[in-house]
Structure formats: C-alpha cells, structure tokens
Scaffold this motif. Structure first.
Motif, PDB file in Angstrom:
ATOM      1  N   SER A  58      -2.640   1.862  -7.826  1.00  0.00           N
ATOM      2  CA  SER A  58      -3.393   1.074  -6.853  1.00  0.00           C
ATOM      3  C   SER A  58      -2.534  -0.044  -6.267  1.00  0.00           C
ATOM      4  CB  SER A  58      -4.634   0.464  -7.515  1.00  0.00           C
ATOM      5  OG  SER A  58      -4.241  -0.526  -8.453  1.00  0.00           O
ATOM      6  N   ARG A  59      -2.936  -0.527  -5.107  1.00  0.00           N
ATOM      7  CA  ARG A  59      -2.221  -1.639  -4.484  1.00  0.00           C
ATOM      8  C   ARG A  59      -2.284  -2.888  -5.352  1.00  0.00           C
ATOM      9  NH1 ARG A  59      -2.930  -6.012  -1.877  1.00  0.00           N
ATOM     10  NH2 ARG A  59      -5.174  -5.791  -1.843  1.00  0.00           N
ATOM     11  N   PRO A  60      -3.453  -3.226  -5.960  1.00  0.00           N
ATOM     12  CA  PRO A  60      -3.479  -4.400  -6.843  1.00  0.00           C
ATOM     13  C   PRO A  60      -2.507  -4.280  -8.020  1.00  0.00           C
ATOM     14  CG  PRO A  60      -5.705  -3.824  -6.229  1.00  0.00           C
ATOM     15  CD  PRO A  60      -4.818  -2.722  -5.724  1.00  0.00           C
ATOM     16  N   PHE A  61      -2.297  -3.062  -8.523  1.00  0.00           N
ATOM     17  CA  PHE A  61      -1.341  -2.882  -9.609  1.00  0.00           C
ATOM     18  C   PHE A  61       0.081  -3.167  -9.125  1.00  0.00           C
ATOM     19  CE2 PHE A  61       1.449  -0.360 -12.389  1.00  0.00           C
ATOM     20  CZ  PHE A  61       1.090  -0.921 -13.621  1.00  0.00           C
ATOM     21  N   GLN A 105       0.836  -1.204   0.000  1.00  0.00           N
ATOM     22  CA  GLN A 105       0.000   0.000   0.000  1.00  0.00           C
ATOM     23  C   GLN A 105       0.867   1.249   0.000  1.00  0.00           C
ATOM     24  OE1 GLN A 105      -3.445   0.284  -0.304  1.00  0.00           O
ATOM     25  NE2 GLN A 105      -2.866   2.401  -0.651  1.00  0.00           N
ATOM     26  N   GLN A 106       1.948   1.250   0.778  1.00  0.00           N
ATOM     27  CA  GLN A 106       2.848   2.399   0.801  1.00  0.00           C
ATOM     28  C   GLN A 106       3.558   2.546  -0.543  1.00  0.00           C
ATOM     29  OE1 GLN A 106       4.874   1.007   4.308  1.00  0.00           O
ATOM     30  NE2 GLN A 106       4.100   2.716   5.521  1.00  0.00           N
ATOM     31  N   ALA A 107       3.941   1.427  -1.146  1.00  0.00           N
ATOM     32  CA  ALA A 107       4.563   1.476  -2.473  1.00  0.00           C
ATOM     33  C   ALA A 107       3.582   2.061  -3.486  1.00  0.00           C
ATOM     34  CB  ALA A 107       5.014   0.083  -2.903  1.00  0.00           C
ATOM     35  N   ALA A 108       2.316   1.686  -3.377  1.00  0.00           N
ATOM     36  CA  ALA A 108       1.292   2.205  -4.290  1.00  0.00           C
ATOM     37  C   ALA A 108       1.160   3.725  -4.148  1.00  0.00           C
ATOM     38  CB  ALA A 108      -0.045   1.512  -4.025  1.00  0.00           C
ATOM     39  N   ARG A 109       1.201   4.218  -2.914  1.00  0.00           N
ATOM     40  CA  ARG A 109       1.124   5.671  -2.697  1.00  0.00           C
ATOM     41  C   ARG A 109       2.296   6.384  -3.347  1.00  0.00           C
ATOM     42  NH1 ARG A 109      -0.345   5.956   3.660  1.00  0.00           N
ATOM     43  NH2 ARG A 109      -2.507   5.238   3.497  1.00  0.00           N
ATOM     44  N   ILE A 110       3.493   5.831  -3.192  1.00  0.00           N
ATOM     45  CA  ILE A 110       4.685   6.448  -3.776  1.00  0.00           C
ATOM     46  C   ILE A 110       4.574   6.493  -5.291  1.00  0.00           C
ATOM     47  CG2 ILE A 110       7.171   6.135  -4.169  1.00  0.00           C
ATOM     48  CD1 ILE A 110       7.276   4.930  -1.316  1.00  0.00           C
ATOM     49  N   LEU A 111       4.122   5.392  -5.882  1.00  0.00           N
ATOM     50  CA  LEU A 111       4.050   5.280  -7.341  1.00  0.00           C
ATOM     51  C   LEU A 111       2.809   5.937  -7.930  1.00  0.00           C
ATOM     52  CD1 LEU A 111       5.221   1.567  -7.676  1.00  0.00           C
ATOM     53  CD2 LEU A 111       6.573   3.637  -8.122  1.00  0.00           C
ATOM     54  N   GLY A 112       1.839   6.248  -7.084  1.00  0.00           N
ATOM     55  CA  GLY A 112       0.604   6.854  -7.578  1.00  0.00           C
ATOM     56  C   GLY A 112      -0.272   5.871  -8.328  1.00  0.00           C
TER      57      GLY A 112
END
Length: 149
Positions: A86-89, A77-84
């Motif tokens: 979704s978590r599933p992506f 989830q934190q990685a998803a926030r950094i990358l902009g």
C-alpha cells in the motif's frame, strides 16, 4: 494487470513502472506465456528466453545519468504498485529511512528514483530468501521434512 496509462497516454515514468512490475513477475527459473491483447495471441517463452527478457529489463532499468533529472522520479503510489504494497506502507518505509526520497518544494509530496525502489525490492527478496532457507533448515533439523520429499 494494472493499467498505468495517464489520460490515455503512457508517460516515460509509467513505462518504467510497468517494466519494473513485469520484471518482478518474471520468475528466473520458469517459462512464461505472453498474451498479446489486440490479437489474442499467446506466445510461450522458454526458460532461456525468460531469463534473456529479465536481462533486457535489468538493462532497461539500470540507473543512468538521466535518473538525476527530477522529472524521472516516481510517486509513492507508483512505488507501492512496484512493491506490491500500500501507499501508506511506502510512506512508512520512507519515514524509517529504508529508501531515499525527495520532497517537492514545501509540499508533502515525495518522489523516489525508480532505481532506489528496485534496489529496495531486490534487498527484500534476498532477505526473504535467507529467512526461508533458515526456516527450511530448522524444520529439516527438527524432523518436520521427510527425507524422500
């Protein structure tokens, strides 16, 4: 901006996530305005100051021997926030081998090094820049851009 506080306190990994998000939002070739929430002040940073701030953040986010510590990993989830994204992506990227990760014991939970996420982000930015330059060149060659523009 997303509040990344956990139970009202910032953990070290959340600070790293916030710094990575800040670094991503700073454009190297523009000035920025920083707002200080408590006082309501706004501080304008020149292009040079913005570039210096990016360099400071680069240094702060540079991998260190501490990165091998499992407690310094971030969640999907934190990685998803950094990358902009979704978590599933992010999960899909991990399954495709785009970034290394570790599983927490026998569970399904994955953890990533912040430096690996930032490296992936940098690689994708470079891919986008090359693709945009190629498309621009093709459009120019096809006469879709004016010479004066």
């Amino acid at each position: 901006m997303d509040n990344l506080a956990v139970d009202g306190h910032l953990s070290d990994e959340n600070v790293s996530v916030e710094l990575a998000c800040l670094k991503e939002r700073l454009d190297e070739d523009s000035s920025v305005v920083v707002s200080i929430e408590r006082s309501g002040q706004h501080i304008s940073l020149s292009k040079h100051a913005t570039r210096a701030l990016r360099e400071i953040l680069d240094t702060a986010l540079t991998p260190s021997p501490e990165d091998d510590n499992p407690a310094r990993r971030i969640t999907t989830q934190q990685a998803a926030r950094i990358l902009g994204v979704s978590r599933p992506f992010v999960i899909k990227l991990l399954d495709q081998g785009e970034m290394p990760f570790e599983r927490l014991g026998p569970s399904r939970h994955r953890r990533l090094k912040l430096s690996d996420v930032v490296d992936y982000q940098t690689r994708m930015q470079q891919v986008r820049r090359v693709a945009l330059a190629t498309m621009t060149e093709e459009a120019f060659t096809a006469g879709l851009y004016d010479e004066t523009a």
